[in-house]
Write an enzyme that holds these catalytic residues in place. Structure first.
Site, PDB file in Angstrom:
ATOM      1  N   CYS A 278       0.817  -1.222   0.000  1.00  0.00           N
ATOM      2  CA  CYS A 278       0.000   0.000   0.000  1.00  0.00           C
ATOM      3  C   CYS A 278       0.848   1.267   0.000  1.00  0.00           C
ATOM      4  O   CYS A 278       0.450   2.298  -0.547  1.00  0.00           O
ATOM      5  CB  CYS A 278      -0.902   0.030   1.237  1.00  0.00           C
TER       6      CYS A 278
ATOM      7  N   ASP B  42      -2.692  -3.471   7.503  1.00  0.00           N
ATOM      8  CA  ASP B  42      -3.840  -4.216   8.017  1.00  0.00           C
ATOM      9  C   ASP B  42      -3.872  -5.648   7.490  1.00  0.00           C
ATOM     10  O   ASP B  42      -4.176  -6.586   8.228  1.00  0.00           O
ATOM     11  CB  ASP B  42      -5.142  -3.499   7.639  1.00  0.00           C
TER      12      ASP B  42
ATOM     13  N   CYS C 274      -2.326   2.692   3.206  1.00  0.00           N
ATOM     14  CA  CYS C 274      -3.121   1.678   3.893  1.00  0.00           C
ATOM     15  C   CYS C 274      -4.254   2.308   4.711  1.00  0.00           C
ATOM     16  O   CYS C 274      -4.301   3.518   4.926  1.00  0.00           O
ATOM     17  CB  CYS C 274      -2.222   0.809   4.775  1.00  0.00           C
ATOM     18  N   ASP C 275      -5.146   1.466   5.196  1.00  0.00           N
ATOM     19  CA  ASP C 275      -6.450   1.888   5.701  1.00  0.00           C
ATOM     20  C   ASP C 275      -6.440   3.056   6.684  1.00  0.00           C
ATOM     21  O   ASP C 275      -7.254   3.979   6.577  1.00  0.00           O
ATOM     22  CB  ASP C 275      -7.145   0.711   6.403  1.00  0.00           C
ATOM     23  N   LYS C 276      -5.567   3.012   7.687  1.00  0.00           N
ATOM     24  CA  LYS C 276      -5.627   4.023   8.744  1.00  0.00           C
ATOM     25  C   LYS C 276      -4.914   5.313   8.364  1.00  0.00           C
ATOM     26  O   LYS C 276      -5.024   6.322   9.061  1.00  0.00           O
ATOM     27  CB  LYS C 276      -5.024   3.477  10.048  1.00  0.00           C
TER      28      LYS C 276
ATOM     29  N   CYS D 298      -5.368  -2.324  -1.230  1.00  0.00           N
ATOM     30  CA  CYS D 298      -6.254  -3.424  -1.621  1.00  0.00           C
ATOM     31  C   CYS D 298      -7.326  -2.952  -2.601  1.00  0.00           C
ATOM     32  O   CYS D 298      -7.966  -1.922  -2.401  1.00  0.00           O
ATOM     33  CB  CYS D 298      -6.885  -4.041  -0.393  1.00  0.00           C
TER      34      CYS D 298
ATOM     35  N   GLU E 200      -9.969  -6.091  13.356  1.00  0.00           N
ATOM     36  CA  GLU E 200     -10.816  -6.487  12.238  1.00  0.00           C
ATOM     37  C   GLU E 200     -10.868  -8.011  12.174  1.00  0.00           C
ATOM     38  O   GLU E 200      -9.888  -8.681  12.473  1.00  0.00           O
ATOM     39  CB  GLU E 200     -10.275  -5.925  10.926  1.00  0.00           C
TER      40      GLU E 200
ATOM     41  N   SER F 233     -12.973  -5.889   8.402  1.00  0.00           N
ATOM     42  CA  SER F 233     -12.254  -5.362   7.255  1.00  0.00           C
ATOM     43  C   SER F 233     -13.254  -4.894   6.211  1.00  0.00           C
ATOM     44  O   SER F 233     -14.380  -5.406   6.133  1.00  0.00           O
ATOM     45  CB  SER F 233     -11.366  -6.461   6.655  1.00  0.00           C
TER      46      SER F 233
END
Length: 560
Positions: A52, A84, A125-127, A197, A448, A474
């Protein structure tokens, strides 16, 4: 001397008493003329630990070039990320949500200490996305976010695969549905290069939401990680932040209630991740905007689910990008009166003004449905209430054959216990799995549950069981699953007193989550309840558990 472009940095660079400060700045590249320019921090979330973020260092150089060309001076600094996907399914995931707070804190700390006049953040990435936006809202200096971009899909036997494909393959392989060779092939093909992702999972959801909020440039949330367009996004972001400094357009001028409603509407149309609820609530707290869980239900009722994107659909972000991207979907929503066109953005123009320059979605494409034939007539994210979730819980109903279940509870006190039970064949059709002590405090870190939910899908139980947890899911999760149950078990929530065999109802249409106990019996159990000791006694997880709020207000760490 009044220097309107250096509202912050002038206190660091002006006057004889600041000669020591200038001396140190000269060592990192400043010349005499640079002290007259606004100083912009570039928060680079580059890291080699995850696809990511592995390309972001080069992107940060483009942002710096844009800042310099627009008349500013850029300074790049690093902050953290947690992968993640790599931390999923084990103790490492406890640190994921914590990383959002560390990212926010670190960007705030560096930007505040260095007296930056503006900031550009580049994340993957996600955060990364919510962490950066929380910092921008707290700092309230001109700011632009750039998403590092989505990964391209891999290929196995002519079909697209991604990270969720291999998570689900774990359950399929354990059930004997695929061979060892097929299993290994999916593993080796799922992540072919840089980028986050690929489906409408949390990273793409939050990047899209931030574009709808007006805090990133048009189209930048759907451009691929390794494309020339992504490099241009960063160059233009550098130019845009200097323009914002000149016009003194601040994040809280952009991150308004209208901006949040625009973001929620887009998330509903795209079929975004349940994590959007948690993160948007946290950003709203930082921006001092009154956002409630009921706002999500209200908007869900009027905005249909249109995009056929993974995890419940067929396509990935790359496919959406090819047919017009996020701007194309926003144009559709604007034309239907479902978003506010007068909301300000980082271009210095309104959302409607930006969209005039953007193309419509490609005719006859299959990725996004028309309003007359939506995938679902309402949005897929639903907030549930009931005696099991007095403060609320979050479900995602996209792609479900049924949206309700009543069944006996199978209660587990950790993700690991649950995964063992699923893979061991202990879960049967009709069961409602309860996973507790995985909330913000109890986990700690609100893990998650992709390993668990993917195992359920891989076992072929996705349409026949329910699952509730005070943890999270997730963005790659699908099925009749309910997360963010609040109050959590560690905080004395009703989920902490459920027993195996208790009858539980999940009803997304009625927005209800309840256990079939009398109020007298439930009250008696709660009266006897005593929370277990926190799992950690020191360190960052201990600090997080001691300071974190309920998930119902974003699981933030700066509320007394």
């Amino acid at each position: 001397m009044d220097k309107p472009l250096k509202k912050k940095s002038s206190m660091m660079t002006e006057g004889d008493t600041r000669a020591p400060n200038r001396a140190m700045l000269r060592a990192v590249g400043f010349k005499d003329a640079d002290f007259e320019k606004p100083i912009v921090g570039i928060a680079s979330l580059w890291s080699e630990i995850t696809p990511c973020n592995m390309h972001i260092h080069e992107l940060s150089k483009k942002a710096k070039a844009g800042i310099i060309s627009a008349g500013g001076f850029g300074q790049t600094f690093g902050t953290i990320t947690v992968s993640d996907g790599i931390s999923m399914g084990h103790e490492g995931m406890k640190y994921s949500l914590v990383s959002r707070e560390v990212i926010a804190d670190s960007i705030e700390v560096v930007s505040g200490a260095q007296r930056f006049d503006g900031v550009v953040a580049i994340g993957g990435c996600d955060k990364n996305m919510p962490g950066s936006l929380i910092a921008m809202a707290r700092l309230n200096i001109p700011a632009v976010f750039v998403y590092g971009g989505t990964i391209m899909p891999g290929k196995v036997e002519g079909k697209d695969v991604d990270i969720v494909s291999i998570f689900e393959a774990v359950g399929s392989y354990s059930s004997g549905k695929i061979s060892k060779e097929q299993f290994k092939n999916i593993e080796c093909s799922a992540c072919p290069g840089a980028g986050s992702c690929g489906g409408m999972y949390t990273a793409n959801t939050m990047a899209s939401a931030i574009e709808a909020m007006g805090m990133s440039l048009p189209g930048s949330s759907s451009n691929n990680a390794e494309s020339p367009e992504k490099a241009q996004d960063c160059l233009k972001a550098g130019e845009a932040v200097v323009n914002l400094i000149k016009k003194q357009i601040l994040p809280r001028d952009i991150i308004t209630k209208k901006a949040f409603e625009n973001a929620i509407a887009l998330v509903m149309a795209l079929g975004g991740s349940t994590n959007a609820v948690l993160h948007l609530m946290a950003i709203a707290h930082a921006a001092k905007v009154k956002l409630t869980l009921e706002d999500f239900n209200r908007i869900s009722k009027k905005v249909p689910h249109l995009a056929d994107l993974k995890p419940s659909g067929k396509f990935v972000m790359n496919d959406l990008n090819h047919v017009g991207g996020v701007p194309g979907v926003l144009k559709m929503l604007l034309a239907e009166g479902l978003i506010y066109g007068d909301a300000m953005t980082v271009t210095g123009k309104t959302l409607a003004e930006n969209l005039k320059a953007c193309k419509e979605l490609v005719p006859d494409q299959k990725v996004v449905s028309h309003f007359d034939s939506p995938l679902h007539k309402t949005g897929p994210l639903v907030v549930l209430h009931g005696n099991l979730a007095p403060e609320g819980a979050v479900a995602k109903i996209s792609g479900l054959k049924k949206t309700s279940i009543t069944g006996p509870a199978k209660v587990y006190n950790s993700e690991e216990e649950t995964l063992t039970a699923i893979l061991g064949g202990k879960i049967k059709p009709g069961d409602v799995i309860v996973i507790r002590y995985e909330g913000p405090k109890g986990g700690p870190g609100m893990r998650e549950m992709l390993a668990v939910t993917s195992a359920v899908i891989g076992k072929g139980l996705g349409d026949s069981i329910g699952l509730i947890t005070d943890g999270r899911f997730s963005g790659g999760t699908h099925g009749l699953v309910v997360g963010h149950v609040a109050p959590e078990a560690q905080a004395g929530g009703p989920i902490g007193v459920i027993k195996s065999g208790d009858l539980i109802t999940i009803d997304a249409e009625k927005q209800e989550l309840k256990v079939h106990l009398t109020s007298k019996e439930l009250a008696a159990r709660l009266k006897k309840f005593k929370a277990p000791a926190l799992k950690y006694k020191s360190g960052v997880l201990y600090k997080f558990a001691k300071t974190v709020s309920s998930a119902s207000i974003g699981a933030v760490t700066d509320i007394l």
